[in-house]
Motif scaffolding. Structure first.
Motif, PDB file in Angstrom:
ATOM      1  N   PRO A 136       0.733  -1.045   0.065  1.00 10.19           N
ATOM      2  CA  PRO A 136       0.040  -0.031   0.045  1.00 10.19           C
ATOM      3  C   PRO A 136       0.736   1.180   0.057  1.00 10.19           C
ATOM      4  O   PRO A 136       0.499   2.203  -0.679  1.00 10.19           O
ATOM      5  CB  PRO A 136      -0.934  -0.145   1.239  1.00 10.19           C
ATOM      6  CG  PRO A 136      -0.739  -1.745   1.468  1.00 10.19           C
ATOM      7  CD  PRO A 136       0.298  -2.105   0.948  1.00 10.19           C
ATOM      8  N   ILE A 137       1.909   0.991   0.803  1.00 11.57           N
ATOM      9  CA  ILE A 137       2.791   2.567   0.869  1.00 11.57           C
ATOM     10  C   ILE A 137       3.523   2.395  -0.702  1.00 11.57           C
ATOM     11  O   ILE A 137       3.558   3.762  -1.194  1.00 11.57           O
ATOM     12  CB  ILE A 137       3.932   2.331   1.706  1.00 11.57           C
ATOM     13  CG1 ILE A 137       3.357   2.272   3.287  1.00 11.57           C
ATOM     14  CG2 ILE A 137       4.906   3.209   1.846  1.00 11.57           C
ATOM     15  CD1 ILE A 137       4.293   1.772   4.377  1.00 11.57           C
ATOM     16  N   LEU A 138       4.065   1.645  -1.208  1.00  9.64           N
ATOM     17  CA  LEU A 138       4.491   1.714  -2.531  1.00  9.64           C
ATOM     18  C   LEU A 138       3.740   2.311  -3.639  1.00  9.64           C
ATOM     19  O   LEU A 138       3.904   2.902  -4.550  1.00  9.64           O
ATOM     20  CB  LEU A 138       5.273   0.563  -2.662  1.00  9.64           C
ATOM     21  CG  LEU A 138       6.485  -0.165  -2.157  1.00  9.64           C
ATOM     22  CD1 LEU A 138       6.945  -1.496  -2.515  1.00  9.64           C
ATOM     23  CD2 LEU A 138       7.552   1.005  -1.927  1.00  9.64           C
ATOM     24  N   LYS A 139       2.511   1.740  -3.186  1.00 13.56           N
ATOM     25  CA  LYS A 139       1.038   1.971  -4.434  1.00 13.56           C
ATOM     26  C   LYS A 139       1.054   3.376  -4.482  1.00 13.56           C
ATOM     27  O   LYS A 139       0.667   4.214  -5.308  1.00 13.56           O
ATOM     28  CB  LYS A 139       0.028   1.161  -4.326  1.00 13.56           C
ATOM     29  CG  LYS A 139       0.399  -0.044  -4.865  1.00 13.56           C
ATOM     30  CD  LYS A 139      -0.706  -1.272  -4.709  1.00 13.56           C
ATOM     31  CE  LYS A 139      -0.247  -2.536  -5.141  1.00 13.56           C
ATOM     32  NZ  LYS A 139      -1.431  -3.416  -4.846  1.00 13.56           N
ATOM     33  N   ASP A 140       0.972   4.098  -2.974  1.00 14.94           N
ATOM     34  CA  ASP A 140       0.665   5.461  -2.945  1.00 14.94           C
ATOM     35  C   ASP A 140       1.890   6.251  -3.643  1.00 14.94           C
ATOM     36  O   ASP A 140       1.664   7.282  -4.152  1.00 14.94           O
ATOM     37  CB  ASP A 140       0.667   5.804  -1.290  1.00 14.94           C
ATOM     38  CG  ASP A 140      -0.692   5.591  -0.612  1.00 14.94           C
ATOM     39  OD1 ASP A 140      -1.631   5.126  -1.721  1.00 14.94           O
ATOM     40  OD2 ASP A 140      -0.706   5.385   0.686  1.00 14.94           O
TER      41      ASP A 140
ATOM     42  N   ASN B 284       4.050   9.435  -8.347  1.00 11.10           N
ATOM     43  CA  ASN B 284       5.246   9.449  -9.301  1.00 11.10           C
ATOM     44  C   ASN B 284       6.451   9.639  -8.629  1.00 11.10           C
ATOM     45  O   ASN B 284       7.392  10.441  -9.296  1.00 11.10           O
ATOM     46  CB  ASN B 284       4.936  10.247 -10.515  1.00 11.10           C
ATOM     47  CG  ASN B 284       5.774   9.835 -11.463  1.00 11.10           C
ATOM     48  OD1 ASN B 284       6.266   8.871 -11.745  1.00 11.10           O
ATOM     49  ND2 ASN B 284       6.238  10.952 -12.502  1.00 11.10           N
ATOM     50  N   LEU B 285       6.574   9.281  -7.431  1.00 14.72           N
ATOM     51  CA  LEU B 285       7.930   9.362  -6.584  1.00 14.72           C
ATOM     52  C   LEU B 285       8.816   8.532  -6.899  1.00 14.72           C
ATOM     53  O   LEU B 285       8.899   7.215  -7.005  1.00 14.72           O
ATOM     54  CB  LEU B 285       7.500   9.359  -5.167  1.00 14.72           C
ATOM     55  CG  LEU B 285       6.661  10.180  -4.339  1.00 14.72           C
ATOM     56  CD1 LEU B 285       6.285  10.139  -3.196  1.00 14.72           C
ATOM     57  CD2 LEU B 285       7.199  11.695  -4.612  1.00 14.72           C
ATOM     58  N   PRO B 286      10.165   8.875  -7.277  1.00 17.77           N
ATOM     59  CA  PRO B 286      11.275   7.975  -7.405  1.00 17.77           C
ATOM     60  C   PRO B 286      11.712   7.479  -5.959  1.00 17.77           C
ATOM     61  O   PRO B 286      11.415   8.313  -5.124  1.00 17.77           O
ATOM     62  CB  PRO B 286      12.163   9.026  -7.942  1.00 17.77           C
ATOM     63  CG  PRO B 286      11.900  10.335  -7.575  1.00 17.77           C
ATOM     64  CD  PRO B 286      10.715  10.497  -7.346  1.00 17.77           C
ATOM     65  N   ALA B 287      12.451   6.457  -6.034  1.00 16.59           N
ATOM     66  CA  ALA B 287      12.853   5.974  -4.610  1.00 16.59           C
ATOM     67  C   ALA B 287      14.473   6.157  -4.728  1.00 16.59           C
ATOM     68  O   ALA B 287      15.154   5.881  -5.847  1.00 16.59           O
ATOM     69  CB  ALA B 287      12.392   4.691  -4.304  1.00 16.59           C
ATOM     70  N   VAL B 288      15.116   6.006  -3.557  1.00 14.16           N
ATOM     71  CA  VAL B 288      16.611   5.954  -3.517  1.00 14.16           C
ATOM     72  C   VAL B 288      16.827   4.719  -2.424  1.00 14.16           C
ATOM     73  O   VAL B 288      16.037   4.697  -1.304  1.00 14.16           O
ATOM     74  CB  VAL B 288      17.127   7.168  -2.838  1.00 14.16           C
ATOM     75  CG1 VAL B 288      18.796   7.170  -2.555  1.00 14.16           C
ATOM     76  CG2 VAL B 288      16.813   8.413  -3.675  1.00 14.16           C
ATOM     77  N   CYS B 289      17.615   3.663  -2.872  1.00 15.10           N
ATOM     78  CA  CYS B 289      17.747   2.820  -2.105  1.00 15.10           C
ATOM     79  C   CYS B 289      19.302   2.836  -1.639  1.00 15.10           C
ATOM     80  O   CYS B 289      20.140   2.585  -2.353  1.00 15.10           O
ATOM     81  CB  CYS B 289      17.419   1.363  -2.664  1.00 15.10           C
ATOM     82  SG  CYS B 289      17.621  -0.099  -1.640  1.00 15.10           S
ATOM     83  N   ALA B 290      19.581   2.951  -0.411  1.00 19.60           N
ATOM     84  CA  ALA B 290      21.006   3.304   0.028  1.00 19.60           C
ATOM     85  C   ALA B 290      21.704   1.893   0.773  1.00 19.60           C
ATOM     86  O   ALA B 290      22.775   1.940   1.121  1.00 19.60           O
ATOM     87  CB  ALA B 290      20.885   4.298   1.196  1.00 19.60           C
ATOM     88  N   ASN B 291      20.645   0.819   0.869  1.00 19.46           N
ATOM     89  CA  ASN B 291      20.950  -0.470   1.313  1.00 19.46           C
ATOM     90  C   ASN B 291      20.356  -1.610   0.338  1.00 19.46           C
ATOM     91  O   ASN B 291      19.326  -1.971   0.937  1.00 19.46           O
ATOM     92  CB  ASN B 291      20.790  -0.483   2.821  1.00 19.46           C
ATOM     93  CG  ASN B 291      21.175  -1.919   3.355  1.00 19.46           C
ATOM     94  OD1 ASN B 291      21.639  -2.598   2.689  1.00 19.46           O
ATOM     95  ND2 ASN B 291      20.900  -2.141   4.794  1.00 19.46           N
ATOM     96  N   PRO B 292      20.961  -1.844  -0.522  1.00 27.05           N
ATOM     97  CA  PRO B 292      20.352  -2.792  -1.296  1.00 27.05           C
ATOM     98  C   PRO B 292      20.313  -4.373  -0.806  1.00 27.05           C
ATOM     99  O   PRO B 292      19.854  -4.972  -1.417  1.00 27.05           O
ATOM    100  CB  PRO B 292      21.103  -2.633  -2.697  1.00 27.05           C
ATOM    101  CG  PRO B 292      21.927  -1.620  -2.670  1.00 27.05           C
ATOM    102  CD  PRO B 292      21.981  -1.155  -1.208  1.00 27.05           C
ATOM    103  N   ASP B 293      20.920  -4.500   0.435  1.00 27.82           N
ATOM    104  CA  ASP B 293      20.642  -5.776   0.889  1.00 27.82           C
ATOM    105  C   ASP B 293      19.286  -6.314   0.793  1.00 27.82           C
ATOM    106  O   ASP B 293      18.136  -5.352   1.124  1.00 27.82           O
ATOM    107  CB  ASP B 293      21.100  -5.890   2.363  1.00 27.82           C
ATOM    108  CG  ASP B 293      22.717  -5.953   2.242  1.00 27.82           C
ATOM    109  OD1 ASP B 293      23.299  -6.263   1.483  1.00 27.82           O
ATOM    110  OD2 ASP B 293      23.324  -5.745   3.421  1.00 27.82           O
TER     111      ASP B 293
END
Length: 187
Positions: free
Chosen positions: A37-41, A46-55
């Motif tokens: 649900p958070i990702l769908k919001d 149209n928000l980009p994401a940043v993943c600083a810990n790809p584990d």
């Protein structure tokens, strides 16, 4: 690792925000109830994401598995979102660390000493691959009692080194080879 609690404020009327515990995801890896649900919001905005810990997973101190931000980032991309990864195994992450270490060494020594760097980790895909691809001669130490222990080294106890044959099978399968292998570090 930043995946325990998330603060959201979906309202526009200055009401207090909402705390959402991500502990169920951290414990089970299930994304249906909390993460999706958070990702769908985020997608609808149209928000980009940043993943600083790809584990994606980690072995807990009790030997269980916990789920990490990299799995959330992967899911966001599957849903159609965009994500910029920074951190292991991205070569830019390793190069930034190497550059910083070089600066520190040169600041503390008068002569240019030979800098030897070693990266230690339990993930072939994030730790070893990233350091190998950095291109700055980083040695790697693969810790076998980490995330590969449950899937690739079943029957091997914590602190016990898998056979050379089992290690070579894994390295060949993943096409990633460290310069050194240890079973575990103990305090």
């Amino acid at each position: 690792h930043g995946s325990e609690v998330l603060y959201t404020n979906n309202n526009n009327n200055n009401e207090k925000g909402l705390f959402v515990s991500l502990q169920p995801y951290f414990n089970t890896g299930s994304m249906k109830e909390t993460i999706d649900p958070i990702l769908k919001d985020c997608l609808s905005a149209n928000l980009p994401a940043v993943c600083a810990n790809p584990d994606e997973i980690v072995v807990t101190p009790t030997g269980g598995t916990a789920y990490m931000p990299g799995k959330i980032a992967k899911r966001y991309i599957e849903l159609g979102g965009k994500c910029k990864f920074f951190g292991k195994p991205q070569p830019e992450h390793f190069q930034a660390c190497v550059d910083k270490l070089k600066d520190l060494v040169l600041n503390f020594t008068e002569e240019k000493a030979s800098l030897r760097i070693c990266h230690v980790g339990d993930s072939l895909h994030h730790d070893i691959k990233g350091a190998n691809e950095c291109g700055d001669g980083i040695d790697t130490v693969f810790v076998t009692s980490g995330i590969h222990s449950q899937k690739d080294f079943k029957g091997t106890s914590f602190g016990e080194l898998p056979s050379k044959n089992n290690l070579q099978i894994l390295f060949d399968k993943e096409q990633i080879t460290p310069t050194h292998v240890v079973s575990a570090f103990r305090i």
